[in-house]
Structures are given as C-alpha cells and as structure tokens.
Scaffold this motif. Structure first.
Motif, PDB file in Angstrom:
ATOM      1  N   LEU A 133      35.028  40.805  42.441  1.00  0.00           N
ATOM      2  CA  LEU A 133      35.221  42.013  43.224  1.00  0.00           C
ATOM      3  C   LEU A 133      34.847  43.258  42.424  1.00  0.00           C
ATOM      4  O   LEU A 133      34.259  44.205  42.967  1.00  0.00           O
ATOM      5  CB  LEU A 133      36.678  42.104  43.688  1.00  0.00           C
ATOM      6  N   LYS A 134      35.150  43.252  41.135  1.00  0.00           N
ATOM      7  CA  LYS A 134      34.832  44.399  40.288  1.00  0.00           C
ATOM      8  C   LYS A 134      33.320  44.597  40.133  1.00  0.00           C
ATOM      9  O   LYS A 134      32.861  45.681  39.765  1.00  0.00           O
ATOM     10  CB  LYS A 134      35.473  44.219  38.913  1.00  0.00           C
ATOM     11  N   SER A 135      32.558  43.563  40.457  1.00  0.00           N
ATOM     12  CA  SER A 135      31.101  43.661  40.359  1.00  0.00           C
ATOM     13  C   SER A 135      30.498  44.450  41.513  1.00  0.00           C
ATOM     14  O   SER A 135      29.308  44.762  41.505  1.00  0.00           O
ATOM     15  CB  SER A 135      30.481  42.259  40.315  1.00  0.00           C
ATOM     16  N   GLY A 136      31.327  44.740  42.525  1.00  0.00           N
ATOM     17  CA  GLY A 136      30.860  45.527  43.653  1.00  0.00           C
ATOM     18  C   GLY A 136      30.800  44.746  44.955  1.00  0.00           C
ATOM     19  O   GLY A 136      30.812  43.506  44.958  1.00  0.00           O
ATOM     20  N   VAL A 137      30.726  45.491  46.052  1.00  0.00           N
ATOM     21  CA  VAL A 137      30.741  44.884  47.379  1.00  0.00           C
ATOM     22  C   VAL A 137      29.545  43.949  47.592  1.00  0.00           C
ATOM     23  O   VAL A 137      29.680  42.857  48.149  1.00  0.00           O
ATOM     24  CB  VAL A 137      30.762  45.972  48.472  1.00  0.00           C
ATOM     25  N   SER A 154      35.742  52.101  47.084  1.00  0.00           N
ATOM     26  CA  SER A 154      34.955  51.969  48.304  1.00  0.00           C
ATOM     27  C   SER A 154      34.666  50.497  48.545  1.00  0.00           C
ATOM     28  O   SER A 154      33.997  49.840  47.739  1.00  0.00           O
ATOM     29  CB  SER A 154      33.633  52.741  48.191  1.00  0.00           C
ATOM     30  N   LEU A 155      35.210  49.992  49.641  1.00  0.00           N
ATOM     31  CA  LEU A 155      34.984  48.607  50.030  1.00  0.00           C
ATOM     32  C   LEU A 155      34.274  48.575  51.380  1.00  0.00           C
ATOM     33  O   LEU A 155      34.530  47.719  52.227  1.00  0.00           O
ATOM     34  CB  LEU A 155      36.314  47.848  50.095  1.00  0.00           C
ATOM     35  N   LEU A 194      37.839  51.169  53.776  1.00  0.00           N
ATOM     36  CA  LEU A 194      37.616  49.839  54.343  1.00  0.00           C
ATOM     37  C   LEU A 194      36.801  49.930  55.632  1.00  0.00           C
ATOM     38  O   LEU A 194      36.860  49.033  56.482  1.00  0.00           O
ATOM     39  CB  LEU A 194      38.955  49.145  54.607  1.00  0.00           C
ATOM     40  N   SER A 195      36.033  50.993  55.784  1.00  0.00           N
ATOM     41  CA  SER A 195      35.218  51.161  56.983  1.00  0.00           C
ATOM     42  C   SER A 195      34.228  50.013  57.139  1.00  0.00           C
ATOM     43  O   SER A 195      33.629  49.551  56.156  1.00  0.00           O
ATOM     44  CB  SER A 195      34.447  52.479  56.915  1.00  0.00           C
ATOM     45  N   VAL A 196      34.100  49.529  58.363  1.00  0.00           N
ATOM     46  CA  VAL A 196      33.180  48.455  58.734  1.00  0.00           C
ATOM     47  C   VAL A 196      33.441  47.174  57.939  1.00  0.00           C
ATOM     48  O   VAL A 196      32.600  46.269  57.909  1.00  0.00           O
ATOM     49  CB  VAL A 196      31.704  48.896  58.572  1.00  0.00           C
TER      50      VAL A 196
END
Length: 308
Positions: free
Chosen positions: A10-14, A40-41, A61-63
C-alpha cells in the motif's frame, strides 16, 4: 493487526496496490488497525478488504471501490467519499467526523445504525436520492434536520411507507419509550421524541404542541404513570383537537399495564371506551414485544393509496 506485507504494498502507491490486487484476486487484504490517515487513495481497489479499526482520517477515498469491505470501528474523520462504491460494506461502529458523502449509494451498507457520529457530515443530494431504507438515526447523526428527513421519501420518488408519529409518554416509562423509539426509527418510522429532539432552549410546550400538529399520528404510551401525568393529558387533549381539525384518526394508544382499564380519569376512560388499545403489558418478554411491535408497524402503514 494489519499484514505487514500488505502495508508495504500500500505504501508503494495506489497504482502498485491495484496492480497487485489484480494479480492476487484470491487474497483478502488485511489492513486492520492500520494508520492510513492523510493519504490519497483515489480509485483504490479495497474490495473485500479488512479495514476494521483502521485510521482513514483525512483520506481521499473518491471513486474507491470498497464493496464488501469491513470498515467496522474505522475512523473516517474528514475523509472524502465521492463516487465511492460501498455496496456490501460494513460500517458498524465506524467513527464519522466531518466526513463527506458525495454521490454515494448507502442502500446495501450494513451497520449504519451503529455509526459513531462525532460531528455532522456533508451529504449531497445525489446521496439522498440514491440511498434507500437507510436508518433515520444515521441521517440524524449526519446532522440532517427533521424537516428534510420527513421530505426524503418524496425526494427519492418513493412512496411513504409509514405515518410519522409523535410519541407521548410518562418519564416513568423512559426505558420502554427509548426502546420503542429506537425500534421505530430503525424500521423507517419518522418519529419525534421530546427528550431527544427538543432544541436546547426551546419552550417545551410550544415544541411538543408543534410536533403533534406536524406529525401524522400520536403514539400514546399508557401506564399508571402516564394516566397520573398532567403533561400526557395535555398532549392527548391536543391530539383529540387534531382529530377534530383533520377529521381523521390521530391517536394510537398502547398500554404497559391495566391502569387504563380501571381508571376513573375521564380522558383515559374516553380512550378505553372508544379505541382499540395495543397491548405491551409483556414488553419485557422478547417474543411478546416483537408481536406487539409488529402490530404497531402494521397500523402505522398508510392504506388505500394514502401517504403519511
């Protein structure tokens, strides 16, 4: 506790997270009790993820796709949910504070009645229109006024399922009144309950008088304490006046003991002689209470095309 491997991904990005989810569809991500705040997720794939107890404060948590996710006891302070998919998600015990719900369908979200509302939330009209059968306690916790809650079935184009009601009772019957009020709200009945709903500083009689006049029915809890209460008598008098003004039935009495069958009080005797009084004398027995409660719900449903 959260799976450390899952946290690292998760820390690596979305983008990296979603790619990993696509390749590992059988893995249920465990991010329970994780610190994921101020992040930003946007458009993240959290389908079926375990986020129980996670701190998602200040998170976008948009979209995002949270279908079937476990968000029980998660903190969503100032979180933004716009266009977020929540079907099948569990929000039991989740903490909301300045949370934004934009264009969200809450119809199939569980645990909404047990949300911990710390402050009002931001709810847009798309969410109100899309969300069906949401507990009234949730909307109230979000800060929506009663006037809007009463209007919401019309906003969504649904027929009103139950008459709205004012609950009249003696403070000596507080335990029963609390239970009945909570169960009615959870069943979708728009009900007004003086100790909870009067604004601070409001003139008590003015408030209750207005509440009776603007609700469809008065649900009267009869007991020894109620019959001895001048306050309850005044509310019944107002309800009788409303029946004459509207030329329709307004007062729905139920009893907790046999006092109304024996009293010499004129107003109570009028009810005894002219109304079918619901029986909750065994309300502490779960099955007996449920049977009586279901009869009340049946009688609070409009018939023949009527609306509350």
């Amino acid at each position: 506790m959260a799976d450390e491997e899952h946290l690292e991904i998760l820390k690596s990005g979305v983008k990296a997270w979603n790619k990993w989810r696509e390749k590992n569809k059988d893995v249920i991500p465990d991010l329970s009790n994780a610190e994921i705040s101020n992040t930003s997720l946007y458009a993240i794939n959290f389908i079926g993820a375990n986020l129980s107890g996670a701190d998602l404060s200040l998170t976008d948590l948009s979209v995002a796709d949270l279908r079937g996710a476990n968000l029980s006891n998660a903190a969503l302070a100032a979180a933004v949910l716009r266009g977020t998919k929540l079907s099948g998600a569990n929000l039991d015990g989740a903490i909301l504070l300045d949370t934004v719900f934009g264009n969200i369908d809450l119809t199939e979200v569980s645990g909404l009645e047990n949300i911990q509302h710390r402050t009002a939330c931001v709810v847009d009209h798309h969410t109100l229109q899309r969300s069906k059968d949401v507990p009234i306690s949730f909307w109230r916790g979000c800060g929506l006024p009663d006037a809007l809650i009463d209007y919401m079935p019309s906003l969504s184009g649904d027929a009103i399922q139950f008459y709205s009601c004012f609950i009249s009772y003696s403070s000596k019957d507080q335990e029963f009144a609390d239970r009945l009020h909570a169960d009615l709200q959870n069943a979708g009945v728009r009900c007004w309950f003086a100790p909870h709903d009067l604004p601070i500083g409001a003139k008590t009689w003015d408030g209750t008088d207005q509440a009776i006049r603007t609700r469809d029915k008065v649900l009267l809890i009869l007991s020894e304490g109620a019959i001895a209460s001048d306050w309850v008598e005044d509310e019944v008098t107002t309800a009788f006046a409303e029946e004459r003004r509207r030329d329709e039935l307004v007062l729905f009495p139920v009893r907790l003991d046999n006092s109304v069958m024996e009293t010499r009080e004129a107003w109570a005797g009028k009810l005894r002689d002219n109304r079918n009084i619901g029986d909750f004398t065994s309300w502490k027995d779960h099955d007996a209470y449920k049977r009586s409660f279901n009869r009340v719900l049946r009688d609070l449903k409009p018939t023949n095309g009527e609306e509350g």
